[in-house]
Write a protein that holds these residues in place. Structure first.
Motif, mmCIF file in Angstrom:
data_model
loop_
_atom_site.group_PDB
_atom_site.id
_atom_site.type_symbol
_atom_site.label_atom_id
_atom_site.label_comp_id
_atom_site.label_asym_id
_atom_site.label_seq_id
_atom_site.Cartn_x
_atom_site.Cartn_y
_atom_site.Cartn_z
ATOM 1 N N MET A 193 0.883 -1.089 0.084
ATOM 2 C CA MET A 193 -0.019 0.101 -0.101
ATOM 3 C C MET A 193 1.021 1.292 0.047
ATOM 4 N N PHE A 194 2.253 1.166 0.395
ATOM 5 C CA PHE A 194 3.169 2.364 0.445
ATOM 6 C C PHE A 194 3.165 2.997 -0.830
ATOM 7 N N LEU A 195 2.756 2.235 -2.076
ATOM 8 C CA LEU A 195 3.177 2.939 -3.236
ATOM 9 C C LEU A 195 2.311 3.987 -3.477
ATOM 10 N N GLU A 196 1.168 3.962 -3.338
ATOM 11 C CA GLU A 196 0.033 4.986 -3.339
ATOM 12 C C GLU A 196 -0.175 5.652 -2.110
ATOM 13 N N GLY A 197 0.521 5.260 -1.019
ATOM 14 C CA GLY A 197 0.109 5.876 0.062
ATOM 15 C C GLY A 197 -1.046 5.144 0.942
ATOM 16 N N VAL A 198 -1.269 5.529 2.342
ATOM 17 C CA VAL A 198 -2.401 5.195 3.173
ATOM 18 C C VAL A 198 -2.817 6.228 3.778
ATOM 19 N N PRO A 199 -3.804 6.770 3.367
ATOM 20 C CA PRO A 199 -4.280 8.382 3.886
ATOM 21 C C PRO A 199 -5.219 8.170 5.467
ATOM 22 N N GLU A 200 -5.619 6.764 5.796
ATOM 23 C CA GLU A 200 -6.112 6.477 6.662
ATOM 24 C C GLU A 200 -5.024 6.500 7.847
ATOM 25 N N LEU A 201 -3.813 6.281 7.597
ATOM 26 C CA LEU A 201 -2.791 6.442 8.767
ATOM 27 C C LEU A 201 -1.796 7.689 8.442
ATOM 28 N N GLN A 202 -2.297 8.358 7.809
ATOM 29 C CA GLN A 202 -1.427 9.827 7.166
ATOM 30 C C GLN A 202 -0.106 9.336 6.762
ATOM 31 N N ILE B 219 9.782 9.903 8.041
ATOM 32 C CA ILE B 219 9.169 9.204 9.148
ATOM 33 C C ILE B 219 8.939 10.041 10.366
ATOM 34 N N GLY B 220 9.891 11.111 10.835
ATOM 35 C CA GLY B 220 9.681 11.876 12.007
ATOM 36 C C GLY B 220 8.276 12.626 12.114
ATOM 37 N N GLY B 221 8.119 13.076 10.771
ATOM 38 C CA GLY B 221 6.610 13.614 10.652
ATOM 39 C C GLY B 221 5.446 13.028 10.956
ATOM 40 N N ILE B 222 5.443 11.581 10.233
ATOM 41 C CA ILE B 222 4.404 10.682 10.509
ATOM 42 C C ILE B 222 4.350 10.611 11.918
ATOM 43 N N THR B 223 5.600 9.919 12.932
ATOM 44 C CA THR B 223 5.503 9.603 13.844
ATOM 45 C C THR B 223 4.838 10.609 14.862
ATOM 46 N N LYS B 224 5.333 11.852 14.507
ATOM 47 C CA LYS B 224 4.828 13.087 15.396
ATOM 48 C C LYS B 224 3.440 13.179 15.371
ATOM 49 N N ARG B 225 2.858 13.198 14.233
ATOM 50 C CA ARG B 225 1.564 13.441 14.074
ATOM 51 C C ARG B 225 0.690 12.237 14.597
ATOM 52 N N LEU B 226 1.238 10.890 14.426
ATOM 53 C CA LEU B 226 0.496 10.079 15.048
ATOM 54 C C LEU B 226 0.335 10.169 16.818
ATOM 55 N N PHE B 227 1.521 10.414 17.303
ATOM 56 C CA PHE B 227 1.617 10.375 18.687
ATOM 57 C C PHE B 227 0.925 11.591 19.314
ATOM 58 N N LYS B 228 0.742 12.718 18.366
ATOM 59 C CA LYS B 228 0.086 14.045 18.711
ATOM 60 C C LYS B 228 -1.554 13.647 18.860
ATOM 61 N N LYS B 229 -1.950 12.657 17.861
ATOM 62 C CA LYS B 229 -3.193 12.679 17.565
ATOM 63 C C LYS B 229 -3.851 11.635 18.643
ATOM 64 N N TYR B 230 -3.013 10.575 18.787
ATOM 65 C CA TYR B 230 -3.620 9.646 19.707
ATOM 66 C C TYR B 230 -3.222 9.380 21.094
ATOM 67 N N PRO B 231 -3.913 9.285 22.225
ATOM 68 C CA PRO B 231 -3.409 9.271 23.450
ATOM 69 C C PRO B 231 -2.598 7.990 23.679
ATOM 70 N N PHE B 232 -1.721 7.706 24.584
ATOM 71 C CA PHE B 232 -1.016 6.526 24.818
ATOM 72 C C PHE B 232 -2.001 5.291 25.065
ATOM 73 N N ASP B 233 -2.818 5.518 25.887
ATOM 74 C CA ASP B 233 -3.903 4.260 26.249
ATOM 75 C C ASP B 233 -4.698 3.935 24.891
ATOM 76 N N ASP B 234 -4.648 4.788 23.888
ATOM 77 C CA ASP B 234 -5.625 4.273 22.641
ATOM 78 C C ASP B 234 -4.424 3.498 21.882
ATOM 79 N N LEU B 235 -3.276 3.895 21.756
ATOM 80 C CA LEU B 235 -2.373 3.337 20.978
ATOM 81 C C LEU B 235 -1.819 2.081 21.496
ATOM 82 N N PHE B 236 -1.505 1.850 22.829
ATOM 83 C CA PHE B 236 -0.923 0.827 23.301
ATOM 84 C C PHE B 236 -2.015 0.021 24.341
ATOM 85 N N LYS B 237 -2.727 -0.806 23.813
ATOM 86 C CA LYS B 237 -3.728 -1.574 24.647
ATOM 87 C C LYS B 237 -3.092 -2.552 25.472
#
Length: 241
Positions: free
Chosen positions: A47-56, A222-240
């Motif tokens: 899916m990386f070729l076209e991008g994955v907008p659901e995951l930014q 990748i730094g940009g992706i990671t920062k957006r991800l961790f800014k959007k989701y609380p820790f308890d939502d990311l790490f069940k």
């Protein structure tokens, strides 16, 4: 380095409650958690070729970056603009260690081949040759290996815990490279040919200069992706549990 950050972001995504249906939910209490993460990454790879907008995640073929510079006034200085990076999606995970208790990640990725097209402005001296020119650049890199270590911490925002990336350490190894600078000195064909020959005949010396460029390309993405991800989701939502 930044495709390394991509895998780091995928690790976080794998724990998120609201996962897209094509991803498997992983549990941090699962002793085979790394196997689960590998399966998710393999699912996303095509899916990386076209991008994955659901995951930014934007397209990785090519990845587009505005500007990267390296060097200094004492030696050679190069500015690449309008970069297009190909085959970042063809990476292999050589090493993946994850410590969720202490927010630590140790990751090594390998790329059989990377191709970087860009507009280039190069100035300074290289092996006695005075360089000062502009033109398209085409770089082919093989056996590229990226090592990444990251550390994070929790921060509380509006009563919820998020992950902040505090420290990163990135190191790159480039096996081989071949560079071509087209019309770097305009219509002076002999000078263009001699400059390209000099650089590629001494490519090991030039690779030392290029390592920060390849590292920055991957890290910024990748730094940009990671920062957006961790800014959007609380820790308890990311790490069940």
């Amino acid at each position: 380095m930044q495709v390394v950050y991509l895998v780091a972001s995928l690790i976080g995504i794998a724990f998120c409650k609201n996962l897209p249906s094509f991803l498997e939910i992983c549990s941090r209490s699962d002793p085979k958690i790394l196997e689960c993460l590998h399966r998710n990454i393999d699912t996303l790879r095509p899916m990386f070729l076209e991008g994955v907008p659901e995951l930014q995640i934007p397209s990785l073929n090519p990845l587009l970056i505005d500007t990267v510079t390296f060097g200094d006034d004492a030696g050679i200085k190069v500015e690449f603009t309008n970069l297009r990076i190909y085959q970042l999606n063809n990476f292999t995970i050589e090493k993946l260690d994850l410590d969720l208790d202490n927010f630590k990640l140790d990751l090594t990725l390998t790329f059989p081949r990377l191709r970087i097209l860009a507009d280039c402005h190069i100035t300074g001296k290289f092996l006695g040759l005075e360089l000062d020119g502009r033109g398209p650049a085409d770089g082919n890199y093989t056996d590229v290996r990226g090592h990444f270590k990251g550390e994070g911490s929790r921060i509380n925002t509006n009563g919820k815990d998020y992950v902040n990336i505090d420290k990163t350490l990135v190191d790159m190894e480039i096996g081989k490279a071949h560079l071509y600078f087209d019309r770097i000195f305009g219509d002076q064909e002999d000078l263009n040919a001699n400059t390209n020959k000099l650089i590629n005949d001494n490519i090991k010396a030039f690779i030392k200069e290029l390592k920060p460029v390849v590292a920055k390309i991957v890290e910024e993405f990748i730094g940009g992706i990671t920062k957006r991800l961790f800014k959007k989701y609380p820790f308890d939502d990311l790490f069940k549990p």
